[in-house]
Design a protein around this motif. Sequence first.
Motif, PDB file in Angstrom:
ATOM      1  N   TYR A 258       0.836  -1.204   0.000  1.00 46.10           N
ATOM      2  CA  TYR A 258       0.000   0.000   0.000  1.00 46.10           C
ATOM      3  C   TYR A 258       0.868   1.251   0.000  1.00 46.10           C
ATOM      4  CZ  TYR A 258      -4.140  -2.738   1.236  1.00 46.10           C
ATOM      5  OH  TYR A 258      -5.180  -3.617   1.246  1.00 46.10           O
ATOM      6  N   PRO A 259       0.376   2.333  -0.622  1.00 45.42           N
ATOM      7  CA  PRO A 259       1.137   3.590  -0.561  1.00 45.42           C
ATOM      8  C   PRO A 259       1.141   4.170   0.855  1.00 45.42           C
ATOM      9  CG  PRO A 259      -0.836   3.821  -1.939  1.00 45.42           C
ATOM     10  CD  PRO A 259      -0.820   2.419  -1.446  1.00 45.42           C
ATOM     11  N   LYS A 260       2.209   4.900   1.164  1.00 45.17           N
ATOM     12  CA  LYS A 260       2.378   5.458   2.498  1.00 45.17           C
ATOM     13  C   LYS A 260       2.573   6.968   2.402  1.00 45.17           C
ATOM     14  CE  LYS A 260       5.400   2.120   2.553  1.00 45.17           C
ATOM     15  NZ  LYS A 260       4.868   1.107   1.678  1.00 45.17           N
ATOM     16  N   ILE A 261       1.875   7.708   3.227  1.00 44.40           N
ATOM     17  CA  ILE A 261       1.952   9.168   3.175  1.00 44.40           C
ATOM     18  C   ILE A 261       3.131   9.680   4.003  1.00 44.40           C
ATOM     19  CG2 ILE A 261       0.362   9.647   5.100  1.00 44.40           C
ATOM     20  CD1 ILE A 261      -0.889  11.852   3.232  1.00 44.40           C
ATOM     21  N   GLY A 262       3.642   8.869   4.889  1.00 42.40           N
ATOM     22  CA  GLY A 262       4.769   9.262   5.728  1.00 42.40           C
ATOM     23  C   GLY A 262       4.931   8.256   6.857  1.00 42.40           C
ATOM     24  N   ALA A 263       5.739   8.608   7.846  1.00 42.94           N
ATOM     25  CA  ALA A 263       5.954   7.704   8.980  1.00 42.94           C
ATOM     26  C   ALA A 263       5.875   8.490  10.281  1.00 42.94           C
ATOM     27  CB  ALA A 263       7.295   6.999   8.861  1.00 42.94           C
ATOM     28  N   ALA A 264       5.182   7.913  11.240  1.00 47.39           N
ATOM     29  CA  ALA A 264       4.980   8.565  12.532  1.00 47.39           C
ATOM     30  C   ALA A 264       6.233   8.430  13.395  1.00 47.39           C
ATOM     31  CB  ALA A 264       3.794   7.934  13.236  1.00 47.39           C
ATOM     32  N   LEU A 265       6.479   9.455  14.192  1.00 45.01           N
ATOM     33  CA  LEU A 265       7.608   9.441  15.124  1.00 45.01           C
ATOM     34  C   LEU A 265       7.349   8.366  16.189  1.00 45.01           C
ATOM     35  CD1 LEU A 265      10.158  11.257  15.482  1.00 45.01           C
ATOM     36  CD2 LEU A 265       8.833  12.546  17.156  1.00 45.01           C
ATOM     37  N   SER A 266       8.378   7.563  16.500  1.00 46.46           N
ATOM     38  CA  SER A 266       8.187   6.467  17.460  1.00 46.46           C
ATOM     39  C   SER A 266       7.715   6.971  18.823  1.00 46.46           C
ATOM     40  CB  SER A 266       9.482   5.672  17.609  1.00 46.46           C
ATOM     41  OG  SER A 266      10.524   6.518  18.038  1.00 46.46           O
ATOM     42  N   LEU A 267       8.222   8.139  19.227  1.00 46.22           N
ATOM     43  CA  LEU A 267       7.836   8.684  20.537  1.00 46.22           C
ATOM     44  C   LEU A 267       6.323   8.885  20.594  1.00 46.22           C
ATOM     45  CD1 LEU A 267      10.569  11.472  20.646  1.00 46.22           C
ATOM     46  CD2 LEU A 267      10.589   9.344  21.980  1.00 46.22           C
ATOM     47  N   ASP A 268       5.746   9.305  19.451  1.00 42.86           N
ATOM     48  CA  ASP A 268       4.308   9.560  19.406  1.00 42.86           C
ATOM     49  C   ASP A 268       3.509   8.280  19.192  1.00 42.86           C
ATOM     50  OD1 ASP A 268       5.053  12.165  19.759  1.00 42.86           O
ATOM     51  OD2 ASP A 268       4.842  12.724  17.658  1.00 42.86           O
ATOM     52  N   CYS A 269       4.130   7.284  18.536  1.00 42.22           N
ATOM     53  CA  CYS A 269       3.456   5.986  18.385  1.00 42.22           C
ATOM     54  C   CYS A 269       3.212   5.370  19.757  1.00 42.22           C
ATOM     55  CB  CYS A 269       4.296   5.031  17.544  1.00 42.22           C
ATOM     56  SG  CYS A 269       4.319   5.459  15.804  1.00 42.22           S
ATOM     57  N   ALA A 270       4.143   5.624  20.698  1.00 44.47           N
ATOM     58  CA  ALA A 270       3.987   5.087  22.048  1.00 44.47           C
ATOM     59  C   ALA A 270       2.724   5.663  22.686  1.00 44.47           C
ATOM     60  CB  ALA A 270       5.209   5.420  22.888  1.00 44.47           C
ATOM     61  N   ARG A 271       2.452   6.945  22.439  1.00 43.72           N
ATOM     62  CA  ARG A 271       1.241   7.582  22.982  1.00 43.72           C
ATOM     63  C   ARG A 271       0.006   7.145  22.223  1.00 43.72           C
ATOM     64  NH1 ARG A 271       2.369  11.233  26.967  1.00 43.72           N
ATOM     65  NH2 ARG A 271       4.334  10.519  27.846  1.00 43.72           N
ATOM     66  N   LEU A 272       0.168   6.976  20.910  1.00 43.68           N
ATOM     67  CA  LEU A 272      -0.946   6.507  20.081  1.00 43.68           C
ATOM     68  C   LEU A 272      -1.422   5.141  20.590  1.00 43.68           C
ATOM     69  CD1 LEU A 272      -2.639   6.775  17.407  1.00 43.68           C
ATOM     70  CD2 LEU A 272      -0.804   5.499  16.296  1.00 43.68           C
ATOM     71  N   ALA A 273      -0.448   4.262  20.896  1.00 42.33           N
ATOM     72  CA  ALA A 273      -0.788   2.899  21.316  1.00 42.33           C
ATOM     73  C   ALA A 273      -1.422   2.877  22.703  1.00 42.33           C
ATOM     74  CB  ALA A 273       0.451   2.015  21.290  1.00 42.33           C
ATOM     75  N   GLN A 274      -1.400   4.005  23.408  1.00 39.91           N
ATOM     76  CA  GLN A 274      -2.101   4.088  24.707  1.00 39.91           C
ATOM     77  C   GLN A 274      -3.554   4.506  24.509  1.00 39.91           C
ATOM     78  OE1 GLN A 274      -1.303   3.112  27.645  1.00 39.91           O
ATOM     79  NE2 GLN A 274       0.922   3.122  27.864  1.00 39.91           N
ATOM     80  N   LEU A 275      -3.923   4.894  23.260  1.00 46.27           N
ATOM     81  CA  LEU A 275      -5.308   5.292  23.000  1.00 46.27           C
ATOM     82  C   LEU A 275      -6.180   4.058  22.814  1.00 46.27           C
ATOM     83  CD1 LEU A 275      -5.081   8.222  20.417  1.00 46.27           C
ATOM     84  CD2 LEU A 275      -5.287   8.375  22.901  1.00 46.27           C
ATOM     85  N   ARG A 276      -7.421   4.182  23.254  1.00 43.24           N
ATOM     86  CA  ARG A 276      -8.388   3.103  23.052  1.00 43.24           C
ATOM     87  C   ARG A 276      -9.282   3.482  21.869  1.00 43.24           C
ATOM     88  NH1 ARG A 276     -10.051   2.494  29.333  1.00 43.24           N
ATOM     89  NH2 ARG A 276      -9.556   4.700  29.398  1.00 43.24           N
ATOM     90  N   PRO A 277     -10.071   2.534  21.342  1.00 42.67           N
ATOM     91  CA  PRO A 277     -10.987   2.904  20.265  1.00 42.67           C
ATOM     92  C   PRO A 277     -11.796   4.133  20.673  1.00 42.67           C
ATOM     93  CG  PRO A 277     -10.997   0.538  20.557  1.00 42.67           C
ATOM     94  CD  PRO A 277     -10.144   1.094  21.670  1.00 42.67           C
ATOM     95  N   GLY A 278     -11.959   5.062  19.750  1.00 39.55           N
ATOM     96  CA  GLY A 278     -12.660   6.311  20.063  1.00 39.55           C
ATOM     97  C   GLY A 278     -11.717   7.454  20.372  1.00 39.55           C
ATOM     98  N   GLY A 279     -10.442   7.139  20.663  1.00 38.33           N
ATOM     99  CA  GLY A 279      -9.456   8.179  20.933  1.00 38.33           C
ATOM    100  C   GLY A 279      -9.240   9.060  19.709  1.00 38.33           C
ATOM    101  N   GLN A 280      -8.788  10.292  19.949  1.00 35.02           N
ATOM    102  CA  GLN A 280      -8.629  11.258  18.856  1.00 35.02           C
ATOM    103  C   GLN A 280      -7.149  11.449  18.507  1.00 35.02           C
ATOM    104  OE1 GLN A 280     -11.201  12.975  17.144  1.00 35.02           O
ATOM    105  NE2 GLN A 280     -12.300  11.300  18.152  1.00 35.02           N
ATOM    106  N   VAL A 281      -6.878  11.527  17.195  1.00 37.81           N
ATOM    107  CA  VAL A 281      -5.503  11.682  16.732  1.00 37.81           C
ATOM    108  C   VAL A 281      -5.422  12.854  15.755  1.00 37.81           C
ATOM    109  CG1 VAL A 281      -3.590  10.531  15.540  1.00 37.81           C
ATOM    110  CG2 VAL A 281      -5.222   9.176  16.856  1.00 37.81           C
ATOM    111  N   HIS A 282      -4.412  13.695  15.935  1.00 41.49           N
ATOM    112  CA  HIS A 282      -4.104  14.736  14.955  1.00 41.49           C
ATOM    113  C   HIS A 282      -2.689  14.482  14.457  1.00 41.49           C
ATOM    114  CE1 HIS A 282      -7.556  17.399  15.607  1.00 41.49           C
ATOM    115  NE2 HIS A 282      -7.552  16.846  16.814  1.00 41.49           N
TER     116      HIS A 282
END
Lengths: 312, 225
Positions: A258-282
Amino acid sequence: MSVKVIQPGLLSLLQDGGRLGQHRIGLTNGGPLDPEAFHTCNRLLQNPEGSTAIEVSFGGLQLEAQVDTFICLTGAIMTLRINQQEQPRWEVLPVTAGDSIHIEFAEQGCRGYLGIAGGFDVEPSFTSTATVMREGIGGLNGDKLAAGDVLPCPAGEIRQRLYLEEHLQPKYEDITTVRVIPGYQQKHFNRYQQRRFFSHGYTVSDRCDRMGYRLEGPAIECDIEGILSEGICFGAIQIPADGQPIVLLNDRQTIGGYPKIGAALSLDCARLAQLRPGGQVHFAPITQHAAHNALHLANSFQQRLTFKERRA
Amino acid sequence: MELHSAGENALILYLGKETSPTVSARVQAAAAAIEQALGVDLVDLVPSYASLLIIYNALTTDHMAVAATVRDCIADLSADDEADGNTVVLPVYYHPEVGEDLEALAAAAGMSTDDVIAIHSGTEYRVYAIGFAPGFAYLGQVDERIAAPRQSTPRLKVPRGAVAIADRQTAVYPAQSPGGWNLIGRCPQRMFDPKATPTMPVSVGDKVRFEAIDRDRFLALGGEL
């Protein structure tokens, strides 16, 4: 000497620092979704870096100590009880053989790390104990913890009762900003699509797991239908045909088309992975140079982090 | 050649745009040279059809230094580097009993199942990439006459050892998994064994030939129906 699993909770996995250097035979990284909480857990316990701990997703884990030792729980806000008594998180706590250890369901965040003095003593496969269920590799037998599992651990380890002061503990929220390094097939997303991606909020879908976080929001269009299969790095943001981004995490497949628009910073992926379904991401764009600085700053901050000691 | 950012600690190098043995050989040669040049700063490499993903330790080096090293390595690549890998022969029991799509694929190609088997086993394939699952080797190119698109509804369970075709690629499933490729037979050889050394019979750059065997030989070699 060991700890016995009474109730495994929704998803509890043995993890170490992750499996590196094995992509060429198709093995992914595995490892903790929130490395910051995982590493701090081992540092508090005065363990060697990357010692095997339990990643507790959503909570519900009950254990019975069969040895006198020390434990520590970091990460998401999950009530920890030893013999029904509530205990502080981010603190090294003594347990004695026969004690019950109960990690309740998460109130905020969703990944907790339960470490033990000396780390769980599990045979590595392909240089790592990280459990990747999809590959059936790591942990006790390539699977999540189950009731009755016996987790070997060292006996007779003595630990200082270190703790992390409350104001230094990470805060887990239901919203996070993920910094993204554009690149990869960025040119296949026109300026309008890129602006759309960076200016709207996305919601964490129900289909979020250790392979990747699927997000829901304004669809992003790409001018290519697919690409020749190629290696996928940690944090890569895939845009499949439905235009809904997927942030690929620790258990992602190593190759994809699949095409990729970019790559997320690992530091922020750690916070992303703490979100549950319904969490908001910018998403916010960041240059590779700025990402490099951010990684060094975070590393330096980790190294300078000091703990206090609880004295009787 | 194109070199792009692929993340905070990764660059992706494109050495061509299509699937070809020449491009694949360049990817292999580049991988070997870059591995040597980066040394301990290298974390992992993912070679694929026409690209090479280079993952480095962002705390010991940076993208500019890695990009400079990669460019030097590419400049030094010579035709001599395009050495062939090993040739591996994999036995296959081709039969509708284990290849549920063999007859439909033959019908769609307008030929007999024997012709499909003769064409599939009469072609030498190159290992272009390994990924998707541990030990899953993407082999190409399948003769155009027997190329077939993926099934519109993937099967939930494709058994271990299944030999399958998707477009102009073929593969042996290393473990039971979901999959949408067309099944034409089964291979008794394990494609991924965590306890074996090496864990896989093939690596990227190797050549693979399939050899048709009968049911008895398949069972004697440890194949499971």
